[in-house]
Scaffold this active site. Structure first.
Site, mmCIF file in Angstrom:
data_model
loop_
_atom_site.group_PDB
_atom_site.id
_atom_site.type_symbol
_atom_site.label_atom_id
_atom_site.label_comp_id
_atom_site.label_asym_id
_atom_site.label_seq_id
_atom_site.Cartn_x
_atom_site.Cartn_y
_atom_site.Cartn_z
ATOM 1 N N TYR A 111 13.853 -34.581 -16.062
ATOM 2 C CA TYR A 111 12.404 -34.667 -16.282
ATOM 3 C C TYR A 111 11.671 -34.864 -14.969
ATOM 4 O O TYR A 111 12.246 -35.338 -13.993
ATOM 5 C CB TYR A 111 12.048 -35.802 -17.256
ATOM 6 N N ARG A 154 -3.404 -1.262 -6.509
ATOM 7 C CA ARG A 154 -2.527 -2.448 -6.495
ATOM 8 C C ARG A 154 -2.883 -3.284 -7.710
ATOM 9 O O ARG A 154 -3.950 -3.127 -8.298
ATOM 10 C CB ARG A 154 -2.716 -3.241 -5.210
ATOM 11 N N GLY A 163 -8.172 -6.404 4.141
ATOM 12 C CA GLY A 163 -9.056 -6.425 5.300
ATOM 13 C C GLY A 163 -8.558 -7.257 6.469
ATOM 14 O O GLY A 163 -9.274 -7.431 7.452
ATOM 15 N N CYS A 205 9.850 -38.725 -9.700
ATOM 16 C CA CYS A 205 8.553 -39.353 -9.938
ATOM 17 C C CYS A 205 7.645 -39.271 -8.716
ATOM 18 O O CYS A 205 6.595 -39.878 -8.689
ATOM 19 C CB CYS A 205 8.717 -40.788 -10.402
ATOM 20 N N LYS A 251 0.828 -1.200 0.000
ATOM 21 C CA LYS A 251 0.000 0.000 0.000
ATOM 22 C C LYS A 251 0.864 1.253 0.000
ATOM 23 O O LYS A 251 0.670 2.159 -0.818
ATOM 24 C CB LYS A 251 -0.924 -0.019 1.230
ATOM 25 N N ARG A 298 -2.846 3.506 8.434
ATOM 26 C CA ARG A 298 -3.231 2.358 7.609
ATOM 27 C C ARG A 298 -2.181 1.262 7.630
ATOM 28 O O ARG A 298 -0.992 1.524 7.620
ATOM 29 C CB ARG A 298 -3.442 2.812 6.153
ATOM 30 N N HIS A 304 -5.274 -38.371 3.118
ATOM 31 C CA HIS A 304 -5.363 -39.390 2.069
ATOM 32 C C HIS A 304 -6.374 -38.971 1.006
ATOM 33 O O HIS A 304 -6.087 -38.993 -0.192
ATOM 34 C CB HIS A 304 -5.760 -40.729 2.704
ATOM 35 N N MET A 353 -5.772 -6.768 8.370
ATOM 36 C CA MET A 353 -5.153 -6.019 9.469
ATOM 37 C C MET A 353 -5.980 -4.748 9.740
ATOM 38 O O MET A 353 -7.029 -4.569 9.168
ATOM 39 C CB MET A 353 -3.703 -5.696 9.121
ATOM 40 N N SER A 390 15.839 -41.987 -10.598
ATOM 41 C CA SER A 390 14.537 -41.338 -10.504
ATOM 42 C C SER A 390 14.264 -41.102 -9.030
ATOM 43 O O SER A 390 14.239 -42.055 -8.240
ATOM 44 C CB SER A 390 13.459 -42.222 -11.132
HETATM 45 P P1 ADP Z 1 -7.724 -2.052 3.858
HETATM 46 O O1 ADP Z 1 -6.332 -2.497 3.688
HETATM 47 O O2 ADP Z 1 -8.513 -2.899 4.778
HETATM 48 O O3 ADP Z 1 -8.394 -1.783 2.541
HETATM 49 P P2 ADP Z 1 -7.296 0.784 4.077
HETATM 50 O O4 ADP Z 1 -6.071 1.256 4.739
HETATM 51 O O5 ADP Z 1 -7.294 0.811 2.603
HETATM 52 O O6 ADP Z 1 -7.657 -0.640 4.631
HETATM 53 O O7 ADP Z 1 -8.444 1.710 4.649
HETATM 54 C C1 ADP Z 1 -9.794 1.372 4.853
HETATM 55 C C2 ADP Z 1 -10.698 2.356 4.129
HETATM 56 O O8 ADP Z 1 -10.444 3.688 4.551
HETATM 57 C C3 ADP Z 1 -10.488 2.342 2.638
HETATM 58 O O9 ADP Z 1 -11.719 2.381 1.990
HETATM 59 C C4 ADP Z 1 -9.708 3.586 2.376
HETATM 60 O O10 ADP Z 1 -9.959 4.090 1.086
HETATM 61 C C5 ADP Z 1 -10.195 4.545 3.460
HETATM 62 N N1 ADP Z 1 -9.146 5.508 3.801
HETATM 63 C C6 ADP Z 1 -7.906 5.220 4.208
HETATM 64 N N2 ADP Z 1 -7.167 6.326 4.377
HETATM 65 C C7 ADP Z 1 -7.978 7.377 4.053
HETATM 66 C C8 ADP Z 1 -7.804 8.791 4.009
HETATM 67 N N3 ADP Z 1 -6.637 9.347 4.313
HETATM 68 N N4 ADP Z 1 -8.854 9.543 3.632
HETATM 69 C C9 ADP Z 1 -10.031 8.955 3.319
HETATM 70 N N5 ADP Z 1 -10.271 7.650 3.347
HETATM 71 C C10 ADP Z 1 -9.247 6.856 3.709
HETATM 72 MG MG MG Z 2 -7.823 -0.605 1.089
#
Ligand code: ADP
Ligand code: MG
Ligand code: MG
Length: 878
Positions: free
Chosen positions: A855, A324, A100, A835, A22, A91, A440, A102, A767
């Site tokens: 192989y 991403r 989702g 094998c 991220k 974040r 199994h 963490m 083998s």
């Molecule tokens: P996850 O990895 O679970 O997607 P995020 O870090 O992306 O968590 O954040 C959760 C939500 O909060 C996402 O929808 C993201 O777009 C929103 N968000 C994160 N940082 C900001 C920010 N600085 N301003 C507005 N929305 C944010």
């Molecule tokens: Mg996100």
């Protein structure tokens, strides 16, 4: 001093290991000039230090404070300053995306004073109080460990939006009551604690489970991104959304995504309200929409792949919050890679790197039409993909009976044993309530290409009553039709409609009419042209050999002969074991000979022109005799009734007792059998020799190779080799046909690997039987250990994947490398193959390529996967 914090402008996508996916991609978008709210990222290194010692590394807090000051300067606002507060999000984000799994805390910086400032600044009181209550809720649960339900209840007390200040007061009371502590009012304190909580969320239960499933290492740690908040919940001219640059299900280019007006980002994902299709943004806010489409194009061109995006619009101003390379289905992976190669974005080799064997395996199974699937009866481990429908049955015999009557059955067992094999073959799918991916049931089903869900713990199987019971007490009787989705790991009541696999049809017939099968064809050709390793199949019947050939196998790497000793031939094998003198034994062997010969003739015909490696008999003899208890009971019952027990039974029982072993895996088997049972090797080799002669006389091109199992010492092989050569010479002179079979050995004992130099002098090929080599290197009996303690070993990270699934490179792999190197040094022309089941496992295949193996051999259904992965392994050498 180590540096722990990077501003977005100082990072880039190549720094994902340090900044997390991220953080690295936010930096990359900043670099590209896209509108990203400014911020900075704390490295995974800091997280690792925190997790190791329980405290953040020295200097981190100061470094964060410094970067925060710079951010404040830039924004012209101060974190939590009462009159016009800067708010930030904190974040999480590791090297590999774990959506989702963490924690993230939004709106850091709000307190009793700044909430009023935010209200004034935005002109929206409701918005400010709503943000504050979100902060207390998120901070309370993720940082302070308050049970989230308590907030839900408090919120329900005040449904009216005007009551938000009351909600906030109540939330604060909830925090105080649950923790004995007040919600922290100091913004700097909030930030410090949120960063630590995000670090700690790396080891949360959800995150750990996810990593295990996705084979993500546990020691990477998460980065923490601190970013200025932008507000999608400022009214109808604001909103949040997610977008894909292509359809993640099919790969088709276009506009895919959801948009939620007047909402913060997490509302879209949580599905709080029904989102609008992204296309609607075109008329809601044409300027932002055009801009977003532009950025999507830029990102896709830049990443040269399907991207997914999070964005927020604050009062008509578009902000990019995340991107991403998007997760996608197997089908989309193939189609997108082919499209990107078509339009010149990727080279053919780069495109090949974008698809993999696991995806290909998924595409080979028929699938349920996703749109039709309702709620499931039970969920287990998706052990072998595919979609199967049938009536539930509870034993192997019933599955066989129904199959014979033309009915489809699903075999349901607590767990399966080798005795269930006929039923597994006959059934459409296998469902077990116990056991994991290496049980199994799972291993055998995958080998057969059969759908399997295992470890569905919520069902209780009662084979006697012929039903299973669900957690809620519902009873599912024998004969009930269910659908088993081996890709999702679910079981459904009734028959779900199927969509046939066009990819399977392509492999069976070469037909490529869909875009998907054309993409598969393209990558298979590329992989075949690139790969150095050949792919053979494990096959014991002409039918399997033919299928393997259609799937692209260049020969058989393991033809087991034990299956040729079962069924109606069992009495002959029994006679051989029971023989009390040479004459009796020779009679029994002579009766087996023509049958073995015709087996070999059929297989050599199916694989004409390609090598067929035939393994001499390997399993201990008692496997061919009836069960000891059964015999003993039969004899005792007869005696109790005052009758004479069947004398054949009495002799059999004596033989069973004579051949009984404490550890059959380490007992009289493999080459040891050939050395102790007179005439056995000679009979098998004669059958092979005569089959070769017969095929040659018929104008064929038979290429039999004779393989000796379980060699530990070179002398074992020398003795057997002399016998084999003698028999082949005899057959040659009897038939007048020149018979020349390479003679080699399996390397499946550590001693064989350690003395490979000496053994190679007597072997034409090696083998590697990596299943037994894994068992004997670890000192594990697979059947005993998988169910008993593998889960614990996985939990405690003694290994990241079962060594039976993915080759243990450090241990077993070291023996293999040693044997290859020393074998080749002693015998330059030595051919080496694998094998074991690992021959069809993508990770292991890459290792075999690096180790210089010639192989691999795997089950016919895995052959395409092995071809593709062998090609991808060769990409690394380009
Ligand atoms: P996850 O990895 O679970 O997607 P995020 O870090 O992306 O968590 O954040 C959760 C939500 O909060 C996402 O929808 C993201 O777009 C929103 N968000 C994160 N940082 C900001 C920010 N600085 N301003 C507005 N929305 C944010
Ligand atoms: Mg996100
Ligand atoms: Mg073996």
């Amino acid at each position: 001093m180590a540096r722990y914090v990077y501003e977005f402008a100082d990072g880039g996508r190549e720094m994902a290991g340090l900044l997390g996916g991220k953080g690295a991609n936010l930096a990359e978008m900043t670099r590209l000039g896209l509108p990203v709210p400014p911020g900075f990222t704390v490295t995974t290194e800091a997280c690792r230090a925190y997790l190791a010692s329980g405290t953040v590394p020295d200097g981190l807090d100061d470094e964060v404070a410094e970067h925060l000051r710079a951010l404040e300067e830039r924004m012209g606002r101060r974190l939590g300053r009462p009159e016009d507060p800067l708010l930030v999000s904190v974040r999480s984000g590791g090297r590999f995306s774990m959506p989702g799994m963490m924690e993230t805390v939004l709106d850091i910086g709000l307190n009793d004073a700044s909430v009023l400032g935010l209200a004034r600044m935005s002109g929206r009181e409701h918005f400010a109080w709503d943000s504050y209550r979100r902060l207390i809720q998120m901070f309370g649960t993720t940082v302070m460990g308050v049970d989230g339900d308590l907030f839900g209840k408090a919120l329900a007390h005040h449904p009216d939006p005007g009551e938000l200040p009351l909600v906030v007061a109540e939330f604060k009371a909830v925090v105080r009551e649950a923790t004995g502590e007040d919600f922290p009012q100091d913004p700097a304190d909030q930030l410090r604690r949120a960063i630590r909580a995000v670090f700690a969320s790396w080891n949360g239960e959800r995150a750990r489970l996810y990593r295990r499933r996705e084979h993500i290492p546990d020691d990477l740690g998460t980065a923490v991104t601190v970013q200025a908040m932008v507000y999608g919940n400022l009214g109808r001219d604001s909103g949040s959304g997610v977008a894909f640059t292509r359809d993640p299900a099919t790969g088709r280019p276009g506009v895919y995504g959801d948009y939620l007006p007047d909402a913060q980002g997490e509302d879209v994902v949580a599905g709080v309200r029904n989102a609008l299709p992204l296309q609607d943004l075109e008329w809601l806010d044409p300027t932002a929409y055009m801009e977003l489409r532009d950025y999507m194009r830029i990102l896709e061109e830049h990443y040269r792949d399907l991207c997914d995006i999070e964005f927020t619009i604050e009062r008509r101003k578009l902000w990019m919050l995340q991107t991403r390379v998007g997760k996608r289905t197997a089908e989309a992976a193939f189609r997108v890679a082919a499209q990107l190669a078509d339009d010149g974005t990727l080279t053919e080799n780069e495109a090949l790197g974008r698809v993999d064997g696991r995806q290909l395996a998924q595409l080979m199974f028929p699938r349920f039409d996703d749109t039709a699937a309702g709620p499931s009866l039970a969920r287990g481990i998706p052990a072998s993909p595919g979609a199967a429908v049938g009536a539930v049955v509870f034993d192997s015999a019933e599955a066989v009976r129904r199959a014979a009557a033309g009915e489809k059955a699903v075999l349901v067992r607590r767990e399966t044993t080798p005795d269930d094999l006929p039923g597994m073959v006959a059934a459409q799918a296998v469902l077990t309530s116990r056991g994991g991916k290496t049980s199994h049931a799972a291993v055998v089903a995958r080998g057969m290409g059969k759908t399997c869900v295992c470890g569905a713990e919520a069902i209780t199987v009662d084979p006697r009553a012929r039903h299973f019971t669900l957690a809620d007490g519902t009873v599912v009787e024998e004969g009930t039709v269910v659908s088993v989705d081996g890709t999702a790991g679910t079981v459904h009541l009734g028959e779900l409609p199927l969509a046939p696999s066009t990819v399977m049809r392509y492999f069976e017939t070469g037909e490529c009419r869909s875009e998907l099968s054309r993409a598969v064809d393209r990558f298979m050709r590329r992989a075949d042209a690139l790969r150095r390793m050949e792919v053979r199949a494990n096959a014991d019947t002409p039918e399997d050999a033919e299928r393997a050939r259609r799937f692209g196998a260049r020969g058989i790497g393991l033809c087991r002969t034990e299956h040729m000793f079962l069924g109606e031939r069992r009495p002959l094998v029994e006679a051989m074991i029971l023989a009390e003198n040479d004459a009796e034994r020779e009679r029994a062997l002579a009766a087996l000979l023509p049958r073995q010969r015709s087996d070999f003739t059929g297989i050599l015909a199916a694989m004409d022109g390609l090598p067929v490696t035939i393994r001499l008999l390997d399993p201990p003899l008692h496997e061919f005799l009836p069960d000891r208890t059964e015999l003993a009971v039969r004899i005792a019952t007869a005696r109790a009734l005052g009758q004479h027990p069947d004398p054949h039974d009495v002799r059999l029982l004596a033989a069973v007792e004579r051949t009984h072993e404490q550890n059959p895996m380490l007992g009289l088997r493999g080459v040891r059998l050939g050395l102790t049972v007179p005439g056995l090797t000679a009979m098998q080799v004669r059958a092979i020799g005569e089959a070769v002669a017969e095929r040659k006389r018929a104008g064929g091109d038979p290429r039999a190779e004779i393989m000796v199992p379980l060699t530990a010492a070179v002398r074992e092989l020398r003795i057997v080799r002399a016998e084999v050569e003698q028999v082949l010479a005899d057959v040659s002179s009897e038939t007048g046909v020149d018979i020349n079979c390479p003679i080699g050995t399996m390397i499946e004992l550590p001693r064989a690997a350690l003395t490979a130099g000496a053994i190679a002098g007597t072997a034409d090929f090696f083998s590697f039987g990596t299943n037994d080599l894994t068992q004997t290197t670890w000192g594990f009996s697979r059947d005993d250990v998988e169910a008993a303690f593998f889960t614990t070993y996985l939990d405690r990270r003694i290994f990241a994947a079962s060594p039976f699934e993915s080759l243990d490179e450090d241990g077993v792999g070291r023996l293999l490398r040693l044997a290859v190197t020393e074998g080749r040094a002693a015998h330059p022309g030595l051919t080496t193959g694998v094998c074991g089941e690992h021959g069809g496992d993508p990770d292991s295949l890459h290792f075999f390529h690096r180790a210089g193996i010639d192989y691999v051999s795997c089950s016919p259904f895995r052959v395409p996967v092995a071809r593709l992965e062998a090609g991808r392994a060769a990409l690394a050498d380009e």
